[in-house]
Design an enzyme around this catalytic site. Structure first.
Site: not given
Ligand code: PMP
Length: 378
Positions: A119, A190, A214
């Site tokens: 991420w 994040d 989550k």
């Molecule tokens: N950052 C992290 C740490 C994640 O776990 C996720 C989704 N699994 C995201 C960003 C992306 O999130 P979204 O699908 O809501 O854009």
């Protein structure tokens, strides 16, 4: 504190009896009590004469819901007055772009990025489109299995901000404390897969954000907590939706917000408060759950191989592999037969990933730990 979170009113009538233990990485398990409450209010929210989904975001019913959710976020995370709490859409992914668009585009200095997983890497790709980026730490050479220690990286005194992901959901790598950065550099985080799972000192952050799906609700709402002095950094030449200023000035109603996800998130926050009281207690509960699984890994080192280094183990996403692909497939299959669902790891890491977010009851984790022990001995 270990709390049973499976409590339910009439499980046969609500469908709760058919539920499995859902270890999905997200969208993820929600508290049964919250789902039942939503079910009861689905057709007609008491006193509102309609479903929440049918009500104006500017009406009193929804405005009260947003204000109460913001208040609960502020109280659970002890958000200081220096920071604003916003709800936006576009998931955590839009923050990969909104952050550099607001905080980097207009700056002379580079932004510092620490990359400890998939991420962070995605966020880096978007930041590079907006300005200069300095990758000050990159754990990719060991397939993202650890977090940096103090002294493993350096952030320049004049960096536009320093960015990291405190819990890499795919790799199961979690920072145990905030990375040290120069005091004038805004720390940006994040926290999509661990916000509300443990206490954090929000005053240390320039901006911290999380998608809801989550630990806090269904997909569709993203919480952004931003220090007030950073809100104005974004230039008015940006597309309006991307400007934090617009969301802050409009109380998160710059356009129609994700009313239903915010409403459910509000209920999850209340559920945390009434079942656990505070995030210290939530953290203790989550640590107890994760420990059950890591203890099985440690007791069977010839069979289970954890992905994350011991001092970077995530309390949210427990990632490990088995000796062979056949054994892995058998594990996933028999676990599903036993009501332990969605354990397959992300393709980039392979193996098993057990996501044990706030709403995963301890009974589910105990059952999985027992299953793992039995499977290893077979
Ligand atoms: N950052 C992290 C740490 C994640 O776990 C996720 C989704 N699994 C995201 C960003 C992306 O999130 P979204 O699908 O809501 O854009």
């Amino acid at each position: 504190m270990s709390v049973s979170t499976q409590g339910s009113v009439d499980i046969a009538a609500t469908g709760a009896a058919d539920r499995v233990f859902n270890f999905s990485a997200g969208p993820a398990v929600l508290p049964v009590q919250v789902l039942e409450e939503v079910q009861r209010e689905m057709v007609c929210l008491p006193g509102a004469g309609a479903s929440l989904m049918e009500l104006s975001h500017r009406g009193k019913v929804f405005v009260d819901i947003v204000e109460s959710a913001v208040e609960d976020i502020r109280s659970l995370l002890r958000v200081p007055e220096t920071h604003e709490v916003l709800f936006v859409q576009g998931g955590a992914t839009l923050q990969f772009s909104m952050i550099p668009a607001n905080l980097l585009r207009s700056q002379d200095a580079a932004a510092a990025y620490l990359i400890t997983g998939s991420w962070g890497k995605k966020a880096l790709t978007e930041a590079r489109k907006e300005g200069e980026v300095d990758v000050v730490y990159d754990a990719s050479s060991t397939n993202f299995n650890h977090a940096p220690g103090a002294g493993d990286f350096e952030v320049k005194e004049d960096a536009a901000y320093a960015y990291y992901c405190c819990n890499e959901t795919i790799q199961g790598v979690q920072f145990q404390s905030e990375p040290q950065v120069p005091s004038d550099v805004p720390l940006v985080c994040d926290a999509s897969s661990d916000l509300f799972s443990r206490p954090l000192d929000i005053s240390k952050y320039g901006l911290i954000y999380a998608c809801a799906q989550k630990n806090a609700g269904p997909a569709g709402a993203t919480v952004v907590i931003i220090r007030k002095d950073l809100i104005d950094r974004g230039s008015d030449s940006l597309p309006g939706y991307l400007l934090y200023k617009n969301h802050a000035n409009a109380g998160s109603m710059w356009n129609t917000p994700a009313t239903f996800p915010i409403y459910v998130m509000g209920k999850v926050l209340k559920w945390i408060q009434s079942n656990f009281g505070d995030l210290e207690s939530m953290r203790d509960h989550n640590e107890a759950k994760a420990k059950l699984l890591y203890d099985v890994l440690d007791a069977n080192p010839d069979f289970y191989v954890g992905h994350a280094d011991e001092n970077a183990r995530s309390r949210m996403n427990v990632t490990f592999n088995l000796p062979s692909d056949d054994q892995l497939q058998a594990f996933i299959g028999s676990a599903a037969d036993a009501g332990l669902a969605n354990l397959k790891g992300h393709r980039s890491v392979g193996g098993v990933r057990a996501s044990v977010y706030n709403a995963m009851p301890i009974e589910g984790v105990e059952k999985l730990a027992q299953f793992m022990t039995d499977f290893a001995s077979r």
